[in-house]
Design an enzyme around this catalytic site. Sequence first.
Site, PDB file in Angstrom:
ATOM      1  CB  THR A  91      -1.036  -0.045   1.157  1.00  0.00           C
ATOM      2  OG1 THR A  91      -1.544  -1.345   1.244  1.00  0.00           O
ATOM      3  CG2 THR A  91      -2.303   1.048   0.953  1.00  0.00           C
ATOM      4  CG  HIS A  92       4.413   1.106  -0.023  1.00  0.00           C
ATOM      5  ND1 HIS A  92       5.720   0.098   0.164  1.00  0.00           N
ATOM      6  CD2 HIS A  92       3.776   1.003   1.357  1.00  0.00           C
ATOM      7  CE1 HIS A  92       5.764  -0.479   1.293  1.00  0.00           C
ATOM      8  NE2 HIS A  92       4.508  -0.028   2.011  1.00  0.00           N
TER       9      HIS A  92
END
Lengths: 589, 104, 245
Positions: A517-518
């Site tokens: 989740t970057h």
Amino acid sequence: MTTRLREVDVVIVGLGWTGGILAKELSEAGMRVVALERGGMRGTNPDFAIPQIRDELKYAVRNHLMQNPARDTLTFRHSPTEPSLPMRQLGSFLPGEGLGGAGVHWNGVTWRWTGIDHAARSYYEQRYGKSFIPSDMPIQDWPMTYAELEPYYDKFERTAGVSGKAGNIRGTKQTGGNFFEQPRDRDYPLPALEPSYSQILFNDATAQMGYHPFPRPCANASRAYTNPDGSHLGACVYCGHCERFGCEANAKGSPHITVIPKAMAQPSFELRTHSWVTKVMLDSTKKKAIGVAYTDVSTGEEYEQPAAIVALCAYAINNVHLMLLSGIGTPYDATTQKGIVGKNYCYQPGGGGVTLFFEDRIFNPFMATGAFGIAIDDFHANDQFDRAAMSALGGATINVGQSNGRPIGYRPVPAGTPRWGAAWKKATAKWYLRAMNIGVTASNMPNRYNAYDLDPTYKNVFGQPLLRLTYNFLENDKKVIGYVAQKAAEIARSLKPASMTGPGMLGDYNIVPYQSTHNTGGAIMGSSPGNSALNKYLQSWDVPNVFVLGASAFPHNSAYNPTGPVGALAYWTADAIKTKFRNRPGLMT
Amino acid sequence: MRGADVEKGKALFEQCAACHSVDGSGDLDGPSLKGVVGRKAGSLEDYRYSAAMKRSDVTWDATTLDKYLTDPQAFIPGNRMAFAGIVDKSERDDLIAYLTVATK
Amino acid sequence: MKNKNRRDFLKTVGTVGATGIAAAVGGDTSVAGQSPAGSPAGRVLLDPAGGPVSHAYTFLTAPEAAFIEAAVDRFIPADDLTPGGTDCGVAVFIDRQLAGAWGSGDRTYMQGPWQKGVPTQGYQSPLTPAEFFRAGIAATNAYCRKTLQKDFDRLTVEQQNKVLQDMEQGRVTFEGTVPAQEFFNLLLGTAMQGFFADPIYGGNRDKAAWKMIGFPGVIAIYSEHIKTYRNKKYDVEPKSILDLS
């Protein structure tokens, strides 16, 4: 009918890490702050209590702490010539929803980005010449230096209870820390966690090869801790349920146990949950925000919340979406390369990892924490690492973590094993305890076509256009992964496993399997309105009473996880609002 | 053998402070420890305990607290406290000495 | 153990837990001896602890249940390690998932227009997962009838394995809306969820899958063990949410 509410000083959209930090800092400074959180209220007890929180199906597979794509999602395609289709179920990344946001269900890896990241363009130009940077790669320097941010990194590390080992205190190298670290004023607030067996093997192997292993900094508390605000954290119990779960031991640095309760204790702060902001309202000049419009999703009632300052803290993706829906800044057009908002979307290429299988070693993969690990930075933060050898910009860290052994998701078997049937069962039973992974996490440089805009076809439940993401992994990413993956494979071979799988090649980006989740970029910061949506205080150049926090501000993505600078920049912005903007509203310099 | 040290016990209580208070203050995740010595385990009316704790038939005193704090899951299997226990006997003694005084 | 049938296995393995399944499903009170092994739906077996365990289904019809039971028994065949997929509750798990929120399209963007897309764009069917399963079962059976003259569950084990391998490898094309390989992947993925999830969902009965690999389950407090169990097996009876509730 829309109800217009009384004006406040600050309205915060989204109450995760960045919103929580702003809420605390600004309400403690006496400003009247309202936070609008689209999800519900939640806390450690009962929401993250044993035994129910150990439900892998509910939390890790069905994503119960995350954004519900039935309400709002984005569409995705690899290139502008392809049809963009909705991401109908979550997969590749997991934006949070509810009090604490993704700060509740993150793993806790908390890096400080390096000087190379801050000088993303000038470093490469000076060392390798301008022609080393491809013409379709719009990298740019950050508008502030690492030294300017250092005190804010320190503040975030102390708030979140980061465990680690300094490598460089005010210029003096520290044994056992990251040899390539930028100077820091003092050590981490907590010592590093106990390493797993796999981490010890990796540490010894890389040291023997002349690399510089060190414990990865992480917001999993190695022991009980009281932060400077008086928030208590428990000690991590190595349960292996960090990412996608809330921590039942209050041992993961999370906003719901630190900054948010401090804000809630202030009479000038108010939280409204189930409040979905649909738009930032601008005045007729379009240069000033007058507040936000939102819907209470539990009643359907619509409200307008006027405010002198609007702070978008709604996760990197949703911040960009709200800017485009509200007409803040000029939307980016990849064809003409005009405009800014939506530009420089970046992500986190992986796929260079190796899984090692040993007949005679037991790793107990379920004894795990989200973020502890041993890393080497020789191919990333090391500014002496010769990028010409891999003919690409950026780099990658090589890590051994051990984040979980949850059996729906973690079932390593050697290459060539069938996916089902008797042979699969036998291999799964044999290797579950006897495998370890070496991971490769790469930086991601921007490309002119990797960007967001509004989708012309698909709508969310409010009838608004979905965000459209055009993205793929490109040549530079494939070279970085290809190069560093071979180094990871050499390390793996030195451990003499019975067999190993990988490293793989980096292919096309796939939005289905979870990667990280970057998500970064889209509302990038920079030195002038010509190259950025935000100035150095994360303030919109176009609408200066709008601040946009989070990784949406990053002009590229580092090999380092984003939360460290996300937290540091939130404190940095809070400081600028308190000490500058509050006294003299307008564009800060 | 040294006597238990209440001051050291107070410092050790930091391990508990993320979820418990000794004086009933705050709205914390674990049950208040005010009056815990002599209390039946799982008996506070305003706290929802695990079934294991309610069924435990334990009354908290220096002996049972010592057993629990050594290895909470071994003493009351299936309880919900996310704590590994304290290996060092003298640390447990210090902590129990502090609890005895502070939770009165 | 290999040649023992399912009922013998269930009678001989004595453990704790899993009685909650019977309580949760209930309804059918017939006993194991009166129910032919392999009869598809509504069957009751002896629970390892001695009580009756229902294999009653809420979403799946009898022919669909027969299909799912056969498929999960091919994915997870009975052997020395565990009972077969059906006896581990995996078919019951799938049925409940399809009957519940996930099967109905919870947390899924269901708005049109619909286009096929490429695999890297993910699920693009206008069907809910439950509808997708139903159509997938029908399409597989239609394929089996056309090529082998019988429904999938009536084929020999060897034939079933071959059909599944062909679907997995993309060697067959189904008529209708459901792509064979995509259905296979969803079917296999859901079966694996059932085998390895906490037994509260009806699969992983008696924590068979956790015992098979050595996953200790849900308490998971390892502050000391992270040091003391380096390169050392941690042998404990696994605990599930079901055990602790």
